[in-house]
Scaffold this active site. Structure first.
Site, PDB file in Angstrom:
ATOM      1  N   HIS A 152       7.255 -27.114  -1.517  1.00  0.00           N
ATOM      2  CA  HIS A 152       6.634 -28.206  -2.268  1.00  0.00           C
ATOM      3  C   HIS A 152       5.437 -27.720  -3.082  1.00  0.00           C
ATOM      4  CE1 HIS A 152       9.132 -31.313  -0.330  1.00  0.00           C
ATOM      5  NE2 HIS A 152       9.258 -30.336   0.540  1.00  0.00           N
TER       6      HIS A 152
ATOM      7  N   GLU B 228       0.825  -1.209   0.000  1.00  0.00           N
ATOM      8  CA  GLU B 228       0.000   0.000   0.000  1.00  0.00           C
ATOM      9  C   GLU B 228       0.863   1.266   0.000  1.00  0.00           C
ATOM     10  OE1 GLU B 228      -4.484  -0.031   1.774  1.00  0.00           O
ATOM     11  OE2 GLU B 228      -2.884   0.059   3.238  1.00  0.00           O
TER      12      GLU B 228
ATOM     13  N   LYS C 196     -13.381   2.024  -2.261  1.00  0.00           N
ATOM     14  CA  LYS C 196     -14.319   2.383  -1.191  1.00  0.00           C
ATOM     15  C   LYS C 196     -15.436   3.266  -1.763  1.00  0.00           C
ATOM     16  CE  LYS C 196     -11.286   2.333   2.982  1.00  0.00           C
ATOM     17  NZ  LYS C 196     -10.721   3.136   4.070  1.00  0.00           N
TER      18      LYS C 196
HETATM   19  O1  PA5 Z   1      -3.133   1.864   5.823  1.00  0.00           O
HETATM   20  C1  PA5 Z   1      -4.258   2.340   5.734  1.00  0.00           C
HETATM   21  O2  PA5 Z   1      -4.499   3.531   6.014  1.00  0.00           O
HETATM   22  C2  PA5 Z   1      -5.449   1.497   5.316  1.00  0.00           C
HETATM   23  O3  PA5 Z   1      -5.096   0.247   4.885  1.00  0.00           O
HETATM   24  C3  PA5 Z   1      -6.436   1.366   6.478  1.00  0.00           C
HETATM   25  O4  PA5 Z   1      -5.777   0.766   7.567  1.00  0.00           O
HETATM   26  C4  PA5 Z   1      -7.671   0.554   6.112  1.00  0.00           C
HETATM   27  O5  PA5 Z   1      -8.217   1.002   4.903  1.00  0.00           O
HETATM   28  C5  PA5 Z   1      -8.719   0.685   7.212  1.00  0.00           C
HETATM   29  O6  PA5 Z   1      -9.081   2.015   7.366  1.00  0.00           O
HETATM   30  P1  PA5 Z   1      -9.822   2.557   8.656  1.00  0.00           P
HETATM   31  O7  PA5 Z   1      -8.963   2.277   9.856  1.00  0.00           O
HETATM   32  O8  PA5 Z   1      -9.991   4.005   8.402  1.00  0.00           O
HETATM   33  O9  PA5 Z   1     -11.127   1.807   8.745  1.00  0.00           O
END
Ligand code: PA5
Length: 426
Positions: free
Chosen positions: A300, A279, A414
């Protein structure tokens, strides 16, 4: 605590004066919180800024939950659940019949069957919920919370309030308004720390403390790392070295990094690592694709591809030197399985030999390798390792000239959910 780093190539050959100068700028940007995305650099010095009162508050809440609950259900997705899950799984003994409070997860996927069975499982147990969402608007955990909140209210009536804890932003989001309205206990996700960098905030620390692990040791390990990785020395700072090697391999057209372990307990640490790097780096049509394997199991299966498939991947091994509760091979009277030649060898020694064998086989298959070795799995070392990966990830993304701290691609999906399901306003 140290992380020993090895590389199958020549590290010295990778660092030119230009690269060192670029790394120096990145280092200063991290230290001074300047540069792209710097409004989310709170995690960088968070462990040294964290007060004892904050830690105590988390510990006291965890102690209360441990006293009155058999299960803590953590509701969250991505960075709101992977960090605590990684640490808890890494520290929990196998086949643990937990006399303490069990930590379970919800809202990280949408399976109606899972949620229904979870509520059934909770029926004869005392329960606390910790709903975690920094934005307070993510649909999957919000949906799981709708069901579980009702479940708690039906079961506990007015007392449900004292069994629901919210971890969210201090100023915005529907989860914040809801928790204010209901009067739930609240922990804050600092505005300047994004989800995947939040494991050492209340997001990760509360569930970890409830599972019975030392958050003091975890944080102290991370504090040591924060101190160590402040040093700008490209020849000894392993976080910088790891970033430099990955970046070099990326520039050589390797597009996949596989995090390989020989310890199944690390599988959620691998998941956390995949989120962190995937990410943070996967933007602007750039970035290594982070994948993971667990050996010997995957030797394996995917081992074949790694050895012989397209030459687009490199491996980074995470090795634990010493294991608790190890077994040694005993001498069998008839030696029917012809394994007596292993007599006296511990299973961890077998794994280390397996590492050597795998590493040299894959090397002969032209798979470049990075080795990261830590002494043992405990809170201090895991805390150190988490910080190591976070800081190295920031260097890596900055080397690619990418903002490590946003996730526009995730936001796209989202928004699409809202549109498809006709959320008012979309
Ligand atoms: O790293 C990030 O910001 C995202 O992966 C969030 O952790 C994830 O989308 C969850 O978001 P939130 O904590 O706002 O529900």
């Amino acid at each position: 605590m140290t992380i020993e780093l090895t590389y199958s190539g020549e590290y010295q050959e990778l660092v030119s004066p230009e690269l060192e100068a670029k790394l120096n700028v990145i280092h200063d940007n991290l230290q001074n919180k300047t540069g792209v995305g710097s409004e989310f650099l709170g995690w960088h010095d968070w462990t040294s800024r964290m007060s004892e009162t904050f830690l105590q508050n988390i510990q006291e809440t965890a102690d209360r939950i441990r006293k009155n609950s058999d299960v803590l259900v953590v509701i969250g997705i991505g960075g709101s659940y992977l960090g605590s899950k990684a640490v808890i799984e890494g520290l929990t003994p196998y086949f643990h019949t937990n006399p303490d409070t069990e930590v379970l997860y919800a809202g990280h996927q949408v399976s109606g069957e899972y949620l229904a069975k979870l509520m059934k499982y909770l029926d004869d147990k005392e329960v606390t919920l910790n709903v975690i969402s920094k934005s307070g608007t993510t649909t999957e955990p919000a949906l799981a919370f709708r069901f579980l909140q009702k479940y708690m209210e039906d079961r506990y009536g007015e007392d449900a309030v004292s069994r629901i804890i919210v971890t969210t932003d201090a100023e915005k989001g529907s989860l914040l308004s809801l928790s204010r309205e209901k009067g739930y206990q609240r922990f804050e996700v600092p505005a300047d720390i994004g989800g995947r960098y939040s494991v050492l905030t209340a997001v990760g620390l509360l569930p970890i403390a409830v599972a019975g692990y030392s958050i003091h040791d975890l944080v102290n390990g991370a504090r040591d790392a924060e101190k160590d990785f402040q040093q700008f020395d490209i020849h000894s700072n392993t976080a910088i070295q790891y970033a430099v090697i990955r970046n070099h391999l990326y520039n050589q057209n390797y597009s996949i990094e596989i995090l390989a372990t020989f310890e199944p307990k690390l599988s959620y640490l691998q998941e956390w690592w995949k989120q962190l790097f995937g990410e943070s780096e996967g933007k602007d049509q750039k970035g290594l694709f982070p994948a993971s394997v667990s050996f010997s199991t995957d030797l394996h299966s995917l081992g074949q591809y790694i050895q012989d498939g397209q030459r687009i991947l490199f491996e980074s091994f995470l090795i634990i030197e010493e294991k608790a509760n190890d077994l040694s091979v005993f001498t069998a009277e008839n030696n029917g399985d012809e394994l007596n030649y292993l007599s006296g060898l511990s299973l961890n020694e077998f794994n280390l030999a397996c590492y050597e064998a795998t590493s040299s086989a894959h090397l002969s298959g032209e798979v470049p390798q990075i080795g990261l070795t830590i002494k043992e799995l405990n809170e201090t070392n895991i805390g150190y390792l988490l910080y190591f990966y976070m800081v190295s990830c920031a260097y890596s993304a900055y080397l690619l000239e990418i903002n490590p701290f946003d996730q526009p691609g995730v936001e796209d999906y989202k928004t699409n959910i809202f549109k498809i399901l006709k959320k008012p306003g979309y």
